[in-house]
Design a protein around this motif. Structure first.
Motif, mmCIF file in Angstrom:
data_model
loop_
_atom_site.group_PDB
_atom_site.id
_atom_site.type_symbol
_atom_site.label_atom_id
_atom_site.label_comp_id
_atom_site.label_asym_id
_atom_site.label_seq_id
_atom_site.Cartn_x
_atom_site.Cartn_y
_atom_site.Cartn_z
ATOM 1 N N PRO A 43 -16.106 -13.421 5.136
ATOM 2 C CA PRO A 43 -15.044 -14.726 4.930
ATOM 3 C C PRO A 43 -14.411 -14.539 3.351
ATOM 4 N N ALA A 44 -15.498 -14.534 2.500
ATOM 5 C CA ALA A 44 -14.912 -15.055 0.900
ATOM 6 C C ALA A 44 -14.096 -13.868 0.503
ATOM 7 N N ILE A 45 -14.470 -12.562 0.880
ATOM 8 C CA ILE A 45 -13.746 -11.465 0.560
ATOM 9 C C ILE A 45 -12.331 -11.407 1.163
ATOM 10 N N ILE A 46 -12.133 -11.615 2.584
ATOM 11 C CA ILE A 46 -11.076 -11.923 3.186
ATOM 12 C C ILE A 46 -10.065 -13.125 2.372
ATOM 13 N N ILE A 47 -10.706 -13.958 2.100
ATOM 14 C CA ILE A 47 -9.740 -15.154 1.478
ATOM 15 C C ILE A 47 -9.353 -14.738 0.291
ATOM 16 N N THR A 90 -20.234 -21.250 -2.500
ATOM 17 C CA THR A 90 -19.829 -21.323 -4.021
ATOM 18 C C THR A 90 -18.559 -20.562 -3.956
ATOM 19 N N HIS A 91 -18.402 -19.653 -3.298
ATOM 20 C CA HIS A 91 -17.348 -19.109 -3.322
ATOM 21 C C HIS A 91 -15.985 -19.710 -2.579
ATOM 22 N N GLY A 124 -14.359 -12.701 -8.633
ATOM 23 C CA GLY A 124 -15.064 -13.266 -7.613
ATOM 24 C C GLY A 124 -15.272 -12.318 -6.503
ATOM 25 N N ILE A 125 -14.403 -11.233 -6.109
ATOM 26 C CA ILE A 125 -14.707 -10.182 -5.255
ATOM 27 C C ILE A 125 -15.909 -9.529 -5.828
ATOM 28 N N GLN A 126 -15.983 -9.025 -7.159
ATOM 29 C CA GLN A 126 -16.990 -8.397 -7.480
ATOM 30 C C GLN A 126 -18.433 -9.063 -7.408
ATOM 31 N N GLY A 149 -11.960 -20.781 -17.553
ATOM 32 C CA GLY A 149 -11.930 -20.894 -16.451
ATOM 33 C C GLY A 149 -11.338 -19.879 -15.506
ATOM 34 N N MET A 150 -11.154 -18.816 -16.127
ATOM 35 C CA MET A 150 -10.607 -17.685 -15.450
ATOM 36 C C MET A 150 -11.881 -16.825 -14.885
ATOM 37 N N LYS A 151 -13.023 -16.578 -15.341
ATOM 38 C CA LYS A 151 -13.678 -15.739 -15.107
ATOM 39 C C LYS A 151 -14.987 -16.096 -14.223
ATOM 40 N N ALA A 152 -15.304 -15.793 -13.160
ATOM 41 C CA ALA A 152 -16.338 -16.357 -12.291
ATOM 42 C C ALA A 152 -17.690 -15.528 -12.698
ATOM 43 N N VAL A 153 -18.677 -16.517 -12.895
ATOM 44 C CA VAL A 153 -19.984 -15.931 -13.442
ATOM 45 C C VAL A 153 -21.203 -16.587 -12.467
#
Length: 124
Positions: free
Chosen positions: A20-24, A57-58, A103-105, A120-124
Motif C-alpha cells: 500500500p505504501a508503494i502504491i501511495i 511509518t511510511h 521512501g520507495i527505496q 526534511g527531503m530525504k527519508a532515512v
C-alpha cells in the motif's frame, strides 16, 4: 473425486506488507500532474493506518508529505503574483521527488522510516 475449489485469492498484504505504501508513493508522484491522484493517495493512507507498524511509518510520512506539499502549493499560488511562487513550486517538486524516491527505496527494502534529513527531503 476430490473437489478442489478455485485457488485462494491472495491479498496484496500477504505478499508484501508495504505494497500500500508503494502504491501511495506512486499516486503522490502522479499527483504532480494529476492532483486528484495525490488526494486519493492520502485518503488511502488514512484508511490503511494501524495495520502494520512498519507500514505506519511510511503512511505517516506520506500523510505529512501531502499536507506540507499542500502548504507549499498554496504559498506558491499566493506568491505567484509576485513571480516568486513559481520558484516555490519548483522547490516543491524537487522536495516531493526526493521524498518519494527515498521512501520507495526504503519500502522496497522493507525498512521503516525513522526520520528525515536534508531539510526534511530525504527519508532515512
Amino acid at each position: 473425486m476430490s473437489d478442489q475449489g478455485p485457488p485462494p485469492i491472495m491479498s496484496p498484504r500477504q505478499g508484501d506488507p508495504l505494497q500500500p505504501a508503494i502504491i501511495i508513493y506512486i499516486l503522490m508522484g502522479v499527483g504532480i500532474f494529476v492532483p486528484f491522484t495525490a488526494l486519493a493517495g492520502v485518503v488511502y493512507a488514512y484508511v490503511e493506518r494501524g495495520k502494520d507498524p512498519v507500514l505506519d511509518t511510511h503512511l505517516s510520512f506520506l500523510i505529512r508529505t501531502f499536507w506540507w506539499g499542500f502548504v507549499w502549493i498554496i504559498a506558491g499560488f499566493i506568491l505567484a503574483f509576485v513571480l516568486i511562487g513559481f520558484l516555490i513550486w519548483i522547490a516543491w517538486i524537487v522536495w516531493l521527488a526526493v521524498r518519494i524516491i527515498t521512501g520507495i527505496q526504503l519500502a522496497q527494502k522493507q525498512q521503516p522510516i525513522q526520520g528525515v534529513e536534508v531539510f526534511g527531503m530525504k527519508a532515512v
